[in-house]
Scaffold this motif. Structure first.
Motif, PDB file in Angstrom:
ATOM      1  N   THR A 108     -73.687  84.119-110.199  1.00 26.83           N
ATOM      2  CA  THR A 108     -75.010  83.489-111.607  1.00 26.83           C
ATOM      3  C   THR A 108     -74.621  82.023-111.835  1.00 26.83           C
ATOM      4  OG1 THR A 108     -73.430  84.179-113.161  1.00 26.83           O
ATOM      5  CG2 THR A 108     -75.071  85.568-112.384  1.00 26.83           C
ATOM      6  N   TRP A 109     -73.403  81.322-111.533  1.00 27.22           N
ATOM      7  CA  TRP A 109     -73.441  79.943-111.731  1.00 27.22           C
ATOM      8  C   TRP A 109     -74.106  79.204-110.844  1.00 27.22           C
ATOM      9  CZ3 TRP A 109     -72.210  77.337-115.835  1.00 27.22           C
ATOM     10  CH2 TRP A 109     -72.068  76.225-115.812  1.00 27.22           C
ATOM     11  N   LEU A 110     -74.949  78.429-111.231  1.00 24.02           N
ATOM     12  CA  LEU A 110     -75.784  77.703-110.288  1.00 24.02           C
ATOM     13  C   LEU A 110     -76.276  78.454-109.168  1.00 24.02           C
ATOM     14  CD1 LEU A 110     -73.464  74.499-110.230  1.00 24.02           C
ATOM     15  CD2 LEU A 110     -75.677  74.962-111.509  1.00 24.02           C
ATOM     16  N   ARG A 111     -76.845  79.550-109.722  1.00 27.99           N
ATOM     17  CA  ARG A 111     -77.357  80.581-108.596  1.00 27.99           C
ATOM     18  C   ARG A 111     -76.670  81.054-107.443  1.00 27.99           C
ATOM     19  NH1 ARG A 111     -82.170  77.126-109.405  1.00 27.99           N
ATOM     20  NH2 ARG A 111     -83.519  78.291-111.172  1.00 27.99           N
ATOM     21  N   GLY A 112     -75.218  80.642-107.581  1.00 25.74           N
ATOM     22  CA  GLY A 112     -74.326  81.276-106.758  1.00 25.74           C
ATOM     23  C   GLY A 112     -73.398  80.291-105.804  1.00 25.74           C
ATOM     24  N   VAL A 113     -71.927  80.364-106.256  1.00 24.99           N
ATOM     25  CA  VAL A 113     -70.954  79.587-105.655  1.00 24.99           C
ATOM     26  C   VAL A 113     -70.125  80.559-104.987  1.00 24.99           C
ATOM     27  CG1 VAL A 113     -71.286  77.660-107.420  1.00 24.99           C
ATOM     28  CG2 VAL A 113     -69.405  79.533-107.783  1.00 24.99           C
ATOM     29  N   ASP A 114     -69.029  79.771-104.164  1.00 29.74           N
ATOM     30  CA  ASP A 114     -68.412  80.714-103.298  1.00 29.74           C
ATOM     31  C   ASP A 114     -67.227  81.390-104.295  1.00 29.74           C
ATOM     32  OD1 ASP A 114     -69.283  80.079-100.994  1.00 29.74           O
ATOM     33  OD2 ASP A 114     -67.918  78.604-100.629  1.00 29.74           O
ATOM     34  N   VAL A 115     -66.724  82.556-103.899  1.00 35.06           N
ATOM     35  CA  VAL A 115     -65.771  83.218-104.754  1.00 35.06           C
ATOM     36  C   VAL A 115     -64.575  83.609-103.795  1.00 35.06           C
ATOM     37  CG1 VAL A 115     -66.818  85.485-104.576  1.00 35.06           C
ATOM     38  CG2 VAL A 115     -65.331  85.042-106.514  1.00 35.06           C
ATOM     39  N   VAL A 116     -63.514  83.629-104.215  1.00 37.60           N
ATOM     40  CA  VAL A 116     -62.328  84.227-103.372  1.00 37.60           C
ATOM     41  C   VAL A 116     -61.661  85.256-104.344  1.00 37.60           C
ATOM     42  CG1 VAL A 116     -60.170  83.724-102.319  1.00 37.60           C
ATOM     43  CG2 VAL A 116     -62.019  82.195-101.776  1.00 37.60           C
ATOM     44  N   HIS A 117     -61.408  86.495-103.668  1.00 39.34           N
ATOM     45  CA  HIS A 117     -60.631  87.426-104.672  1.00 39.34           C
ATOM     46  C   HIS A 117     -59.201  87.745-104.289  1.00 39.34           C
ATOM     47  CE1 HIS A 117     -64.348  88.441-106.496  1.00 39.34           C
ATOM     48  NE2 HIS A 117     -65.037  88.979-105.443  1.00 39.34           N
ATOM     49  N   LEU A 118     -58.428  87.572-105.338  1.00 44.68           N
ATOM     50  CA  LEU A 118     -56.963  88.081-105.159  1.00 44.68           C
ATOM     51  C   LEU A 118     -56.608  89.264-105.746  1.00 44.68           C
ATOM     52  CD1 LEU A 118     -56.954  84.736-104.747  1.00 44.68           C
ATOM     53  CD2 LEU A 118     -54.485  85.283-104.429  1.00 44.68           C
ATOM     54  N   PRO A 119     -57.333  90.453-105.479  1.00 45.60           N
ATOM     55  CA  PRO A 119     -56.965  91.778-106.223  1.00 45.60           C
ATOM     56  C   PRO A 119     -55.451  92.116-106.365  1.00 45.60           C
ATOM     57  CG  PRO A 119     -57.685  92.062-103.867  1.00 45.60           C
ATOM     58  CD  PRO A 119     -57.685  90.702-104.236  1.00 45.60           C
ATOM     59  N   THR A 120     -55.128  92.623-107.504  1.00 48.03           N
ATOM     60  CA  THR A 120     -53.727  93.020-107.696  1.00 48.03           C
ATOM     61  C   THR A 120     -53.451  94.348-107.738  1.00 48.03           C
ATOM     62  OG1 THR A 120     -54.071  92.651-110.075  1.00 48.03           O
ATOM     63  CG2 THR A 120     -53.182  90.822-108.753  1.00 48.03           C
ATOM     64  N   THR A 121     -54.507  95.204-107.661  1.00 46.18           N
ATOM     65  CA  THR A 121     -54.399  96.636-107.661  1.00 46.18           C
ATOM     66  C   THR A 121     -54.681  97.307-106.302  1.00 46.18           C
ATOM     67  OG1 THR A 121     -56.490  97.120-108.792  1.00 46.18           O
ATOM     68  CG2 THR A 121     -54.406  96.599-110.142  1.00 46.18           C
ATOM     69  N   VAL A 122     -54.550  98.622-106.177  1.00 47.05           N
ATOM     70  CA  VAL A 122     -55.109  99.166-104.754  1.00 47.05           C
ATOM     71  C   VAL A 122     -56.494  99.228-105.082  1.00 47.05           C
ATOM     72  CG1 VAL A 122     -55.007 101.152-103.386  1.00 47.05           C
ATOM     73  CG2 VAL A 122     -52.851 100.139-104.362  1.00 47.05           C
ATOM     74  N   LEU A 123     -57.017  99.854-106.160  1.00 46.03           N
ATOM     75  CA  LEU A 123     -58.192 100.017-106.354  1.00 46.03           C
ATOM     76  C   LEU A 123     -59.056  98.797-106.262  1.00 46.03           C
ATOM     77  CD1 LEU A 123     -60.598 101.973-107.259  1.00 46.03           C
ATOM     78  CD2 LEU A 123     -60.058 101.712-109.387  1.00 46.03           C
ATOM     79  N   ALA A 124     -58.444  97.619-106.858  1.00 44.53           N
ATOM     80  CA  ALA A 124     -59.460  96.487-106.701  1.00 44.53           C
ATOM     81  C   ALA A 124     -59.416  95.990-105.205  1.00 44.53           C
ATOM     82  CB  ALA A 124     -58.751  95.204-107.550  1.00 44.53           C
ATOM     83  N   MET A 125     -58.299  96.220-104.487  1.00 44.23           N
ATOM     84  CA  MET A 125     -58.223  95.881-103.056  1.00 44.23           C
ATOM     85  C   MET A 125     -59.357  96.771-102.301  1.00 44.23           C
ATOM     86  SD  MET A 125     -54.325  95.576-102.217  1.00 44.23           S
ATOM     87  CE  MET A 125     -53.150  94.499-103.276  1.00 44.23           C
ATOM     88  N   ALA A 126     -59.405  98.034-102.611  1.00 48.97           N
ATOM     89  CA  ALA A 126     -60.256  99.003-101.791  1.00 48.97           C
ATOM     90  C   ALA A 126     -61.782  98.927-102.268  1.00 48.97           C
ATOM     91  CB  ALA A 126     -59.959 100.249-101.945  1.00 48.97           C
ATOM     92  N   ASP A 127     -62.076  98.498-103.656  1.00 55.49           N
ATOM     93  CA  ASP A 127     -63.286  98.727-104.072  1.00 55.49           C
ATOM     94  C   ASP A 127     -63.980  97.470-104.717  1.00 55.49           C
ATOM     95  OD1 ASP A 127     -65.788 100.134-105.244  1.00 55.49           O
ATOM     96  OD2 ASP A 127     -64.707 100.013-107.226  1.00 55.49           O
ATOM     97  N   ALA A 128     -63.266  96.888-105.850  1.00 54.68           N
ATOM     98  CA  ALA A 128     -64.053  95.766-106.340  1.00 54.68           C
ATOM     99  C   ALA A 128     -64.078  94.555-105.374  1.00 54.68           C
ATOM    100  CB  ALA A 128     -63.436  95.433-107.612  1.00 54.68           C
ATOM    101  N   ALA A 129     -62.903  93.960-104.587  1.00 57.60           N
ATOM    102  CA  ALA A 129     -62.923  93.100-103.990  1.00 57.60           C
ATOM    103  C   ALA A 129     -63.683  92.952-102.884  1.00 57.60           C
ATOM    104  CB  ALA A 129     -61.659  92.557-103.541  1.00 57.60           C
TER     105      ALA A 129
END
Length: 175
Positions: A108-129
């Motif tokens: 949503t920032w400026l209609r979209g900027v790059d994002v890099v995810h560093l998930p720290t849980t297994v669920l975040a690694m498999a689902d959210a990121a």
């Protein structure tokens, strides 16, 4: 480390393995970074900040408390105060809630900027990121506000938080 390419309209890599977070500097060179993380990961955030040349730290509540319109607004305000542009980058460090929030901030920032995810849980690694699913909760229900915004890169560092896990389960420290 293993590298998997996710073939979407804008393909991106998922790097899995101990030390994957060290690759963060490859995508952040000459870019300002908003590092979004919960206070509980302050130590890991300090280590990541050492890899960055120009960063703004945005500390958010733990777990579902981060997925609120108020928290989203606070993130936007911090980006505005820092003068973030389309050339800048959002980086998430945390579990699924932090990853969902940071993805929505980036979408949503400026209609979209790059994002890099560093998930720290297994669920975040498999689902959210992976998959570009972002979102926050509304008073009427969970994940009612969101967007799909593919990450530029996912770094699933299996060593992040390892000391905490070793102590929690009384495991021998991995070599």
């Amino acid at each position: 480390m293993d590298r998997i390419t996710v073939n979407t309209e804008r393909p991106y890599d998922v790097v899995v393995g101990a030390g994957a977070s060290q690759l963060l500097s490859d995508v952040t060179a000459d870019r300002r970074v908003a590092l979004i993380h919960p206070a509980s990961l302050a130590e890991q955030a300090r280590e990541l900040n050492a890899l960055l040349t120009d960063s703004v730290e945005i500390i958010v509540p733990d777990a579902e408390q981060a997925k609120t319109p108020e928290c989203l607004l606070t993130c936007w305000q911090r980006l505005a105060e820092a003068g973030f542009t389309r050339d800048d980058l959002v980086v998430s460090l945390g579990g699924g809630a932090t990853t969902d929030l940071a993805g929505l901030v980036a979408a949503t920032w400026l209609r979209g900027v790059d994002v890099v995810h560093l998930p720290t849980t297994v669920l975040a690694m498999a689902d959210a990121a992976i998959g570009g699913k972002t979102g926050i909760n509304a008073p009427q229900g969970k994940n009612l506000i969101g967007a799909f915004h593919q990450p530029r890169l996912v770094l699933a560092d299996t060593a992040l938080g390892q000391e905490k896990l070793v102590g929690l389960f009384k495991l021998d420290k991995p070599e």
